[in-house]
Design an enzyme around this catalytic site. Structure first.
Site, mmCIF file in Angstrom:
data_model
loop_
_atom_site.group_PDB
_atom_site.id
_atom_site.type_symbol
_atom_site.label_atom_id
_atom_site.label_comp_id
_atom_site.label_asym_id
_atom_site.label_seq_id
_atom_site.Cartn_x
_atom_site.Cartn_y
_atom_site.Cartn_z
ATOM 1 N N LYS A 95 7.996 0.137 -5.078
ATOM 2 C CA LYS A 95 7.067 0.353 -3.976
ATOM 3 C C LYS A 95 6.834 -1.010 -3.339
ATOM 4 O O LYS A 95 6.265 -1.909 -3.956
ATOM 5 C CB LYS A 95 5.742 0.946 -4.455
ATOM 6 C CG LYS A 95 4.772 1.212 -3.298
ATOM 7 C CD LYS A 95 3.396 1.603 -3.791
ATOM 8 C CE LYS A 95 2.453 1.752 -2.595
ATOM 9 N NZ LYS A 95 1.044 1.867 -3.016
ATOM 10 N N GLY A 156 -8.420 1.670 -0.938
ATOM 11 C CA GLY A 156 -9.678 1.727 -1.668
ATOM 12 C C GLY A 156 -10.890 2.104 -0.844
ATOM 13 O O GLY A 156 -12.005 2.146 -1.366
ATOM 14 N N GLY A 183 -6.537 5.134 1.059
ATOM 15 C CA GLY A 183 -7.693 5.679 1.756
ATOM 16 C C GLY A 183 -8.037 7.112 1.419
ATOM 17 O O GLY A 183 -9.053 7.631 1.889
ATOM 18 N N THR A 205 -7.740 5.003 -6.400
ATOM 19 C CA THR A 205 -9.163 4.679 -6.499
ATOM 20 C C THR A 205 -10.045 5.911 -6.672
ATOM 21 O O THR A 205 -10.941 5.930 -7.525
ATOM 22 C CB THR A 205 -9.619 3.891 -5.259
ATOM 23 O OG1 THR A 205 -8.866 2.683 -5.174
ATOM 24 C CG2 THR A 205 -11.097 3.551 -5.343
#
Length: 271
Positions: A95, A156, A183, A205
């Site tokens: 990634k 986050g 997000g 998160t």
């Protein structure tokens, strides 16, 4: 089924490993998520230890690990991190993350594209984290990235799909899988992304900091499955489903029209 490069996934929920309070809780939550692709930051892994607190439990899951280059501020740093991951973890999947801005962690489009070109030529399966820029995503696709990972909102932030309009364009024109990354703060956000046509979402998160990460992971699993089923079933036209612009109508349509019923009443009145 979702195919990226040479691998097929039955789960469209990808997960991260950061911010969990313990490796044990992380492992339990990841199991509950049903995720088959789990990303991990190379900067957090102790490559000198054969029993790293993060890496060792992840290997127990039997899933594909996706090392990321988080922390890289330039293309050169990202390329170095990817090569290190390939040697240490015996994987050619990466990634790609390049974000020099430490406050908002927004990806650098120029450095990301530069690194992607090099890594693809070296045989990596590159999944780049990028802004929701349709032009950039198309360029990343053209240089050979196996998928694109545009952000929904800053990492986050849990703000959801603030880039929805641009995500729709990216999804519409992309010939490689689109994974909405960053997000996504609630299961409803993940469901929305899948309904929009995204191939998968990556969540970290929102699961890790939940009061019950295990329950939240399961909730995301169900949301992603529901979103994909809804998309396949065929969503009706609405302002929230712009995939059917030709049938979009900004007026009410009765599900049970009263026309015939009222006509019968009028006839009875005249009898």
């Amino acid at each position: 089924m979702l195919k990226i490069a040479d691998t097929t996934f039955t789960s469209r929920l990808f997960t991260g490993t950061g911010k969990f309070s313990s490796p044990e809780l992380m492992l339990e939550a990841l199991r509950a998520s049903g995720s088959q692709l789990i990303t991990m930051a190379m900067k957090r892994v102790d490559l000198q230890s054969g029993n790293d607190a993060i890496l060792a439990p992840l290997r127990q899951l039997g899933v594909r690990l996706l090392p990321n280059t988080s922390g890289a501020k330039t293309a050169e740093e990202a390329i170095f991190a990817a090569r290190l991951a390939r040697e240490a973890l015996n994987t050619h999947w990466v990634k790609l993350e390049v974000h020099p801005d430490v406050r908002y962690l927004l990806p650098d489009p120029i450095e990301t594209l530069k690194a992607a070109e090099v890594l693809v030529k070296e045989g990596f399966v590159v999944l780049p984290y990028c802004g929701a820029d349709p032009v950039l995503c198309k360029r990343l696709e053209e240089v050979g990235c196996a998928a694109v990972m545009p952000l929904g909102s800053p990492i986050g932030s849990n703000l959801g799909l603030r880039t929805r309009d641009f995500l729709q364009i990216i999804i519409e024109q992309s010939k490689v899988p689109v994974v909405v990354d960053a997000g996504i703060g609630a299961p409803s956000h993940a469901l929305e992304a899948l309904e929009l046509g995204a191939d998968a979402v990556l969540v970290n998160t929102a699961i890790a900091v939940a009061h019950s990460p295990v329950q939240m992971a399961h909730a995301f699993r169900l949301a992603v499955e529901s979103g994909e089923r809804a998309r396949l079933a065929g969503l009706g036209a609405s302002p929230f489903n712009p995939s059917q612009p030709d049938t979009l109508q900004l007026r009410a349509t009765a599900t049970s029209p009263l026309t015939g019923f009222l006509s019968q009443l009028e006839e009875q009145d005249h009898v």
